[in-house]
Design a protein around this motif. Structure first.
Motif, PDB file in Angstrom:
ATOM      1  N   PHE A   1     -15.730 -40.138  10.876  1.00  0.00           N
ATOM      2  CA  PHE A   1     -14.295 -40.180  11.009  1.00  0.00           C
ATOM      3  C   PHE A   1     -13.775 -39.409   9.777  1.00  0.00           C
ATOM      4  N   ILE A   2     -12.489 -38.676  10.082  1.00  0.00           N
ATOM      5  CA  ILE A   2     -11.813 -38.281   9.082  1.00  0.00           C
ATOM      6  C   ILE A   2     -10.624 -39.419   8.497  1.00  0.00           C
ATOM      7  N   GLN A   3     -10.907 -39.363   7.125  1.00  0.00           N
ATOM      8  CA  GLN A   3     -10.026 -40.769   6.617  1.00  0.00           C
ATOM      9  C   GLN A   3      -8.724 -40.572   6.850  1.00  0.00           C
ATOM     10  N   LEU A   4      -8.092 -41.646   6.928  1.00  0.00           N
ATOM     11  CA  LEU A   4      -6.416 -41.825   7.111  1.00  0.00           C
ATOM     12  C   LEU A   4      -5.861 -41.127   6.066  1.00  0.00           C
ATOM     13  N   ASN A   5      -4.762 -40.640   6.389  1.00  0.00           N
ATOM     14  CA  ASN A   5      -3.830 -40.193   5.429  1.00  0.00           C
ATOM     15  C   ASN A   5      -3.060 -41.072   4.441  1.00  0.00           C
ATOM     16  N   ASP A   6      -2.648 -41.246   3.769  1.00  0.00           N
ATOM     17  CA  ASP A   6      -1.817 -42.198   2.798  1.00  0.00           C
ATOM     18  C   ASP A   6      -0.401 -42.392   3.061  1.00  0.00           C
ATOM     19  N   VAL A   7      -0.310 -41.126   3.655  1.00  0.00           N
ATOM     20  CA  VAL A   7       1.617 -40.880   3.830  1.00  0.00           C
ATOM     21  C   VAL A   7       1.699 -39.821   4.822  1.00  0.00           C
ATOM     22  N   ILE A   8       3.125 -40.116   5.590  1.00  0.00           N
ATOM     23  CA  ILE A   8       3.379 -39.091   6.640  1.00  0.00           C
ATOM     24  C   ILE A   8       4.147 -38.044   6.005  1.00  0.00           C
ATOM     25  N   VAL A   9       3.512 -36.891   6.306  1.00  0.00           N
ATOM     26  CA  VAL A   9       4.663 -35.620   5.810  1.00  0.00           C
ATOM     27  C   VAL A   9       5.566 -35.418   7.057  1.00  0.00           C
TER      28      VAL A   9
ATOM     29  N   ASN B   1     -15.505 -57.824  10.120  1.00  0.00           N
ATOM     30  CA  ASN B   1     -15.305 -57.581  11.491  1.00  0.00           C
ATOM     31  C   ASN B   1     -13.743 -57.559  11.673  1.00  0.00           C
ATOM     32  N   TRP B   2     -13.568 -57.443  13.135  1.00  0.00           N
ATOM     33  CA  TRP B   2     -12.261 -57.165  13.486  1.00  0.00           C
ATOM     34  C   TRP B   2     -11.227 -58.154  13.163  1.00  0.00           C
ATOM     35  N   ASN B   3     -11.511 -59.306  12.497  1.00  0.00           N
ATOM     36  CA  ASN B   3     -10.757 -60.336  12.070  1.00  0.00           C
ATOM     37  C   ASN B   3     -10.352 -60.129  10.557  1.00  0.00           C
ATOM     38  N   GLY B   4     -10.873 -59.367  10.082  1.00  0.00           N
ATOM     39  CA  GLY B   4     -10.689 -58.906   8.499  1.00  0.00           C
ATOM     40  C   GLY B   4      -9.383 -58.112   8.229  1.00  0.00           C
ATOM     41  N   ASP B   5      -9.149 -58.001   7.065  1.00  0.00           N
ATOM     42  CA  ASP B   5      -8.095 -57.334   6.473  1.00  0.00           C
ATOM     43  C   ASP B   5      -8.268 -55.853   6.300  1.00  0.00           C
ATOM     44  N   THR B   6      -9.235 -55.307   6.504  1.00  0.00           N
ATOM     45  CA  THR B   6      -9.533 -53.850   6.260  1.00  0.00           C
ATOM     46  C   THR B   6      -8.847 -52.887   7.104  1.00  0.00           C
ATOM     47  N   ASN B   7      -8.854 -51.537   6.897  1.00  0.00           N
ATOM     48  CA  ASN B   7      -8.463 -50.554   8.018  1.00  0.00           C
ATOM     49  C   ASN B   7      -9.346 -49.921   8.692  1.00  0.00           C
ATOM     50  N   ILE B   8      -9.184 -49.215   9.805  1.00  0.00           N
ATOM     51  CA  ILE B   8      -9.937 -48.316  10.784  1.00  0.00           C
ATOM     52  C   ILE B   8     -10.533 -47.186   9.793  1.00  0.00           C
ATOM     53  N   ARG B   9     -11.352 -46.586  10.016  1.00  0.00           N
ATOM     54  CA  ARG B   9     -11.916 -45.726   9.286  1.00  0.00           C
ATOM     55  C   ARG B   9     -11.232 -44.392   9.204  1.00  0.00           C
ATOM     56  N   GLY B  10     -10.496 -43.961  10.399  1.00  0.00           N
ATOM     57  CA  GLY B  10      -9.725 -42.883  10.507  1.00  0.00           C
ATOM     58  C   GLY B  10      -9.749 -42.095  11.693  1.00  0.00           C
ATOM     59  N   TYR B  11      -9.770 -40.989  11.785  1.00  0.00           N
ATOM     60  CA  TYR B  11      -9.811 -39.981  13.198  1.00  0.00           C
ATOM     61  C   TYR B  11     -11.390 -39.808  13.616  1.00  0.00           C
ATOM     62  N   LYS B  12     -11.478 -40.327  14.607  1.00  0.00           N
ATOM     63  CA  LYS B  12     -13.010 -40.095  15.207  1.00  0.00           C
ATOM     64  C   LYS B  12     -13.234 -38.620  15.485  1.00  0.00           C
ATOM     65  N   MET B  13     -14.379 -38.135  15.222  1.00  0.00           N
ATOM     66  CA  MET B  13     -14.425 -36.711  15.539  1.00  0.00           C
ATOM     67  C   MET B  13     -16.212 -36.500  15.583  1.00  0.00           C
ATOM     68  N   TYR B  14     -16.639 -35.807  16.629  1.00  0.00           N
ATOM     69  CA  TYR B  14     -17.947 -35.706  16.949  1.00  0.00           C
ATOM     70  C   TYR B  14     -18.803 -34.601  16.053  1.00  0.00           C
ATOM     71  N   TRP B  15     -19.872 -34.815  15.743  1.00  0.00           N
ATOM     72  CA  TRP B  15     -20.610 -33.658  14.975  1.00  0.00           C
ATOM     73  C   TRP B  15     -21.120 -32.690  16.141  1.00  0.00           C
ATOM     74  N   HIS B  16     -21.224 -31.443  15.509  1.00  0.00           N
ATOM     75  CA  HIS B  16     -21.890 -30.420  16.415  1.00  0.00           C
ATOM     76  C   HIS B  16     -23.475 -30.350  16.466  1.00  0.00           C
ATOM     77  N   LYS B  17     -24.080 -30.342  17.563  1.00  0.00           N
ATOM     78  CA  LYS B  17     -25.377 -30.453  17.484  1.00  0.00           C
ATOM     79  C   LYS B  17     -26.066 -29.904  18.935  1.00  0.00           C
TER      80      LYS B  17
END
Length: 594
Positions: free
Chosen positions: A18-26, A391-407
């Motif tokens: 995951f690419i971490q979420l940005n903290d602000v919208i430009v 877990n999904w009941n918690g107060d944390t955030n999603i990790r970010g934008y999902k991307m796949y590794w090249h292999k």
């Protein structure tokens, strides 16, 4: 509150990160023009839907008319460095004759990366970049991190009796209800010792026996007998629950709301237990177990300890600052269907020289697993110290934008007859071979210098030993493509002079040096982020570093490197222990450092 996780030397792994979420919208420059329209029309309320439409459309028109704008296209050359697949058994025929990469697939790929590099918003559903979902779960193992939380939800106070009640799921006048009943736990003296797909239901004249067999070996010793239905009492089912239940992709048990085949009812004829229900014109669907909140069925399942929905959806784990109504660059360039259309148009990219060589693999059979976002230790942030998960009941955030590794992938040796036995998932049959070349165009209209710079930057990544991902099978190594693009701009005098000095028709000119536009974009991002905070700028630079790492192909031929990005194997003892202890997925930077 997070749960502590055990310290293991081995890392969790997955074919994605995951690419971490940005903290602000430009915000894009269009946002400035909309704000100016608000000041000019202070009687209009931006929070009113109709007024918002008026202000947005007026601001957009003012932006288009003001200052220089650029129109043109990128001449795109795409080469796949791993097999490439878009579905179906006929390759990728666009017009029934020619093979091509669908423009919609390329557009989706570019748009996702464009969101990341421009610090755009993360909104769900309409005009957003993901659909909201609610996941289901169950935790009954003694050593599971969240068993206590589950039992608090699904047990009575003494923890020895289930909270769920028994009943019958019915349909009446087009709506679903539950009629309450009683149940007993019966010792299993039958010859039914295995349930392929829970529940197995056996109807009797005075009861119905339900075999779940879905929890552990103990289930084979007991079954549930449901009796004494109260057909005159109908309990409504929460619409929210029904909507998310239908979307539950990880359910291994039967869909309780579904009639088997095309039958009017799932119940055999002549069952005395149901005579009164049929007289009341009920369609009896299935026996079930359920819980009630605020007078409605809040959730239900096939046994007393069934999978329940988390209390929070995915959208609730996205920071509120990324959902504010700011017009970001993605809205501005790729369009907002309520207010303006897209200013970027992606053509189908046709295969070059398709008649000169064999372009498809023959006898290719590969099964691709579906992603499992319910694996919260992979999809959600850990606590700041990285030692506990939520877990999904918690107060944390999603990790970010999902991307796949090249292999690189190893598919050879998988026999067609063995595939369905050995694998579960989508079967890939006819992908393009490596090193196919495709040509197409990405056209644009009326972009300002910053928007154009963002697009140039997007394609410039392809010149930095980075690849993009297209099509299906990304998790097993398919779809890695190299994209190179040449920029052509329409002449300022396009409408007054169509010919050059040699009287040749000249519509667009190749731009050899595009660095100026990238600098315009970088300067805009730097200025805005610094005005917000130095921390925001540092985070943006870290995110761009992570993006280059996960898009990089320096190690694609390194088998040890590629093994880092396979799915966890439940049959492997070490992997099984990592999954059991909910070890979180390491970050992109952590993987790169190893």
């Amino acid at each position: 509150m997070g749960k502590n996780i055990s310290d293991l030397k081995e890392q969790a792994r997955a074919p994605y990160n995951f690419i971490q979420l940005n903290d602000v919208i430009v915000p894009s420059k269009i946002n400035e023009y909309v704000e100016k329209e608000q000041l000019k029309n202070n009687k209009l309320n931006y929070w009113n839907k109709n007024d918002k439409k008026i202000l947005n459309e007026a601001g957009y028109k003012a932006f288009i008319k003001d200052s220089a704008k650029y129109s043109g296209y990128f001449d795109v050359d795409i080469e796949n460095i791993t097999p490439l697949y878009f579905g179906g058994e006929n390759g990728a025929l666009i017009d029934g004759i020619h093979n091509a990469i669908p423009g919609s697939s390329l557009r989706g790929c570019l748009k996702n990366i464009f969101r990341i590099i421009t610090n755009s918003a993360m909104r769900c559903n309409e005009n957003g970049n993901f659909s909201d979902r609610l996941f289901f779960w169950r935790s009954i193992s003694e050593d599971d991190l969240f068993t206590e939380e589950y039992l608090n939800e699904m047990s009575l106070q003494d923890k020895n009796r289930p909270r769920a009640q028994a009943g019958f799921l019915i349909e009446f006048m087009g709506k679903k209800y539950v009629c309450p009943a009683k149940f007993k736990v019966i010792k299993n003296t039958t010859n039914i010792k295995k349930v392929e797909k829970s529940p197995r239901i056996i109807w009797r004249n005075d009861c119905v026996n339900v075999f779940s067999g879905n929890i552990d070996e103990k289930d084979k010793l007991y079954f549930y007998r449901i009796t004494e239905p109260v057909w005159d009492k109908r309990i409504a089912i929460s619409d929210r629950f029904m909507n998310f239940y239908k979307l539950d992709q990880n359910r291994n048990s039967k869909n309780l709301f579904k009639f088997e085949g095309n039958s009017f009812s799932n119940v055999p004829r002549g069952i005395k237990l149901l005579e009164y229900a049929l007289k009341k014109r009920y369609k009896v669907i299935n026996p079930c177990f359920y819980c009630i909140e605020n007078g409605k069925v809040c959730h239900l399942g096939s046994s007393p300890y069934y999978r329940i929905p988390y209390k929070k959806t995915v959208d609730m784990h996205v920071p509120s600052e990324l959902k504010i109504p700011v017009i970001d660059f993605t809205d501005a360039v790729f369009g907002n269907k309520e207010y303006w259309g897209s200013r970027i148009y992606v053509d189908d990219c046709y295969l070059k020289d398709e008649g000169k060589k064999e372009i498809f693999y023959k006898g290719f059979n590969l099964s691709v697993k579906s992603p499992n976002p319910a694996a919260y230790q992979f999809y959600l942030n850990t606590d700041d110290d990285g030692t506990s998960v939520q877990n999904w009941n918690g107060d944390t955030n999603i990790r970010g934008y999902k991307m796949y590794w090249h292999k690189k992938m190893d598919w050879k040796g998988i026999q067609k007859d063995d595939v369905n036995k050995r694998y579960n998932g989508v079967l890939i049959k006819k992908p393009f071979r490596e090193r196919c070349h495709f040509k197409g165009r990405v056209r644009f209209e009326n972009l300002d210098e910053v928007e154009l710079g963002a697009l140039v930057y997007l394609f410039k990544l392809g010149e930095e030993n980075c690849c993009y991902k297209l099509g299906m099978g990304k998790s097993v190594g398919l779809g890695s493509v190299k994209i190179l693009a040449d920029l052509y701009l329409r002449d300022d005098k396009y409408y007054t002079r169509l010919f050059d000095g040699c009287e040749k028709f000249k519509e667009y000119s190749l731009i050899e040096d595009t660095q100026k536009y990238i600098e315009d974009f970088n300067q805009y991002m730097y200025k805005y982020l610094m005005s917000h905070s130095k921390k925001s700028l540092d985070l943006y630079q870290k995110r761009m570093d992570d993006l280059r790492i996960i898009m990089g192909i320096e190690n694609i031929d390194n088998s040890k490197w590629c093994k880092k990005f396979s799915y966890m194997d439940i049959n492997n003892d070490i992997d099984k222990e990592i999954l059991r202890k909910k070890i979180p997925l390491p970050t992109i930077a952590e993987i790169a450092q190893k």
